[in-house]
Design a protein around this motif. Structure first.
Motif, mmCIF file in Angstrom:
data_model
loop_
_atom_site.group_PDB
_atom_site.id
_atom_site.type_symbol
_atom_site.label_atom_id
_atom_site.label_comp_id
_atom_site.label_asym_id
_atom_site.label_seq_id
_atom_site.Cartn_x
_atom_site.Cartn_y
_atom_site.Cartn_z
ATOM 1 N N TYR A 1 2.162 6.791 -0.582
ATOM 2 C CA TYR A 1 1.381 5.748 -1.229
ATOM 3 C C TYR A 1 2.091 5.220 -2.476
ATOM 4 C CZ TYR A 1 -1.826 7.709 2.044
ATOM 5 O OH TYR A 1 -2.369 8.175 3.209
ATOM 6 N N ASN A 2 2.064 3.917 -2.668
ATOM 7 C CA ASN A 2 2.671 3.303 -3.849
ATOM 8 C C ASN A 2 2.011 3.812 -5.123
ATOM 9 O OD1 ASN A 2 4.310 1.844 -2.120
ATOM 10 N ND2 ASN A 2 3.014 0.028 -2.197
ATOM 11 N N THR A 3 0.704 4.017 -5.069
ATOM 12 C CA THR A 3 -0.060 4.583 -6.180
ATOM 13 C C THR A 3 -0.880 5.739 -5.614
ATOM 14 O OG1 THR A 3 -0.255 2.403 -7.206
ATOM 15 C CG2 THR A 3 -1.805 4.099 -7.942
ATOM 16 N N PRO A 4 -0.683 6.978 -6.121
ATOM 17 C CA PRO A 4 -1.503 8.092 -5.619
ATOM 18 C C PRO A 4 -2.986 7.734 -5.673
ATOM 19 C CG PRO A 4 0.269 8.932 -6.959
ATOM 20 C CD PRO A 4 0.280 7.424 -7.117
ATOM 21 N N THR A 5 -3.686 8.044 -4.582
ATOM 22 C CA THR A 5 -5.051 7.587 -4.376
ATOM 23 C C THR A 5 -5.943 8.734 -3.894
ATOM 24 O OG1 THR A 5 -4.112 5.479 -3.679
ATOM 25 C CG2 THR A 5 -6.407 5.867 -3.101
ATOM 26 N N PHE B 1 0.809 -1.212 0.000
ATOM 27 C CA PHE B 1 0.000 0.000 0.000
ATOM 28 C C PHE B 1 0.846 1.268 0.000
ATOM 29 C CE2 PHE B 1 -2.587 3.066 2.645
ATOM 30 C CZ PHE B 1 -3.508 3.382 1.665
ATOM 31 N N ALA B 2 1.913 1.272 0.843
ATOM 32 C CA ALA B 2 2.661 2.508 1.045
ATOM 33 C C ALA B 2 4.011 2.259 1.720
ATOM 34 C CB ALA B 2 1.834 3.461 1.914
ATOM 35 N N ALA B 3 4.807 3.343 1.764
ATOM 36 C CA ALA B 3 6.027 3.374 2.574
ATOM 37 C C ALA B 3 5.693 4.169 3.836
ATOM 38 C CB ALA B 3 7.161 4.038 1.810
ATOM 39 N N VAL C 1 -4.812 11.369 14.993
ATOM 40 C CA VAL C 1 -5.329 12.567 15.644
ATOM 41 C C VAL C 1 -5.682 13.648 14.629
ATOM 42 C CG1 VAL C 1 -4.809 14.352 17.361
ATOM 43 C CG2 VAL C 1 -3.954 12.012 17.695
ATOM 44 N N SER C 2 -4.741 13.984 13.773
ATOM 45 C CA SER C 2 -4.942 15.045 12.786
ATOM 46 C C SER C 2 -3.939 14.847 11.664
ATOM 47 C CB SER C 2 -4.754 16.422 13.430
ATOM 48 O OG SER C 2 -3.426 16.539 13.922
ATOM 49 N N GLY C 3 -4.058 15.627 10.619
ATOM 50 C CA GLY C 3 -3.099 15.538 9.534
ATOM 51 C C GLY C 3 -3.657 16.076 8.239
ATOM 52 N N SER C 4 -2.851 15.931 7.194
ATOM 53 C CA SER C 4 -3.250 16.406 5.868
ATOM 54 C C SER C 4 -2.783 15.436 4.802
ATOM 55 C CB SER C 4 -2.652 17.789 5.593
ATOM 56 O OG SER C 4 -3.220 18.754 6.450
ATOM 57 N N ASN C 5 -3.443 15.534 3.649
ATOM 58 C CA ASN C 5 -3.089 14.767 2.460
ATOM 59 C C ASN C 5 -2.478 15.738 1.457
ATOM 60 O OD1 ASN C 5 -4.253 12.289 3.408
ATOM 61 N ND2 ASN C 5 -6.262 13.161 2.967
ATOM 62 N N TYR C 6 -1.466 15.264 0.698
ATOM 63 C CA TYR C 6 -0.695 16.131 -0.178
ATOM 64 C C TYR C 6 -0.566 15.558 -1.590
ATOM 65 C CZ TYR C 6 0.851 18.113 4.262
ATOM 66 O OH TYR C 6 0.890 18.688 5.508
ATOM 67 N N THR C 7 -0.392 16.467 -2.566
ATOM 68 C CA THR C 7 -0.057 16.061 -3.930
ATOM 69 C C THR C 7 1.431 15.714 -3.964
ATOM 70 O OG1 THR C 7 0.595 18.282 -4.641
ATOM 71 C CG2 THR C 7 -1.757 17.689 -4.905
ATOM 72 N N ALA C 8 1.889 15.162 -5.076
ATOM 73 C CA ALA C 8 3.302 14.823 -5.223
ATOM 74 C C ALA C 8 4.200 16.052 -5.092
ATOM 75 C CB ALA C 8 3.538 14.133 -6.561
ATOM 76 N N SER C 9 3.690 17.231 -5.443
ATOM 77 C CA SER C 9 4.486 18.463 -5.343
ATOM 78 C C SER C 9 4.367 19.135 -3.975
ATOM 79 C CB SER C 9 4.091 19.440 -6.445
ATOM 80 O OG SER C 9 2.735 19.802 -6.333
ATOM 81 N N GLY C 10 3.654 18.509 -3.029
ATOM 82 C CA GLY C 10 3.578 19.033 -1.666
ATOM 83 C C GLY C 10 2.442 19.992 -1.390
ATOM 84 N N VAL C 11 1.499 20.113 -2.304
ATOM 85 C CA VAL C 11 0.345 20.987 -2.100
ATOM 86 C C VAL C 11 -0.691 20.235 -1.268
ATOM 87 C CG1 VAL C 11 -1.539 22.221 -3.261
ATOM 88 C CG2 VAL C 11 0.762 22.203 -4.258
ATOM 89 N N VAL C 12 -1.217 20.916 -0.235
ATOM 90 C CA VAL C 12 -2.243 20.299 0.602
ATOM 91 C C VAL C 12 -3.509 20.117 -0.220
ATOM 92 C CG1 VAL C 12 -3.720 20.572 2.633
ATOM 93 C CG2 VAL C 12 -1.330 21.263 2.745
ATOM 94 N N ILE C 13 -4.032 18.896 -0.208
ATOM 95 C CA ILE C 13 -5.288 18.600 -0.907
ATOM 96 C C ILE C 13 -6.453 18.799 0.056
ATOM 97 C CG2 ILE C 13 -6.672 16.814 -2.030
ATOM 98 C CD1 ILE C 13 -3.974 15.555 -2.907
ATOM 99 N N ALA D 1 -0.579 11.761 -2.941
ATOM 100 C CA ALA D 1 0.723 11.101 -3.075
ATOM 101 C C ALA D 1 1.258 10.680 -1.710
ATOM 102 C CB ALA D 1 1.714 12.022 -3.763
ATOM 103 N N TYR D 2 1.017 11.548 -0.706
ATOM 104 C CA TYR D 2 1.441 11.205 0.651
ATOM 105 C C TYR D 2 0.571 11.924 1.668
ATOM 106 C CZ TYR D 2 4.101 15.649 0.888
ATOM 107 O OH TYR D 2 4.474 16.964 0.895
ATOM 108 N N SER D 3 0.597 11.402 2.892
ATOM 109 C CA SER D 3 -0.130 11.989 4.019
ATOM 110 C C SER D 3 0.824 12.118 5.183
ATOM 111 C CB SER D 3 -1.294 11.084 4.446
ATOM 112 O OG SER D 3 -2.193 10.881 3.393
#
Length: 131
Positions: A57-61, A32-34, A89-101, A71-73
């Protein structure tokens, strides 16, 4: 430091955008991921360890109803090493370029065995490491 205070401190870091996605220690990979944890983010209070966890994530989802692939969380996670539970608790999801989704969805405490094999290895490693 109480786990609530540690979680609040980590959440404040996340909210301020001061997290560098390159400052994480890789621990595990599965289908699933690293999985990695943030350098100097681990706070220990008895059997509870609160830290930043990065999931690449191995495959952006797409998540949370947003069609943009994640791409990553980065999450603030509380691990109860005695109970072997994890609370996101909390967090964000990001694109491959680091933009918060979007913000990641918090979750109540659950057995870490409910997670993927990589997450289980991350939790076990963090709980057996002296910080």
């Amino acid at each position: 430091m109480s786990s609530l205070v540690a979680a609040a401190a980590v959440a404040a870091i996340l909210a301020g955008g001061a997290v560098n996605p390159d400052e994480f220690e890789g621990v595990a990979r599965d289908d699933f991921a690293a999985w990695s944890y943030g350098w100097n983010s681990v706070k220990v209070n008895g059997s509870v360890r609160t830290l930043l966890v990065q999931t690449r994530y191995n495959t952006p989802t797409p998540f949370n109803g947003n069609p943009t692939p994640v791409a990553y969380s980065i999450h603030s996670v509380s691990l109860d090493c005695a109970a072997k539970t994890a609370t996101f608790v909390s967090g964000s999801n990001y694109t491959a370029s680091g933009v918060v989704i979007n913000a990641a969805t918090p979750s109540p405490a659950a057995p870490w065995t409910d997670g993927t094999s990589g997450f289980q290895q991350l939790a076990a490693t963090v709980c057996t490491t002296s910080f």
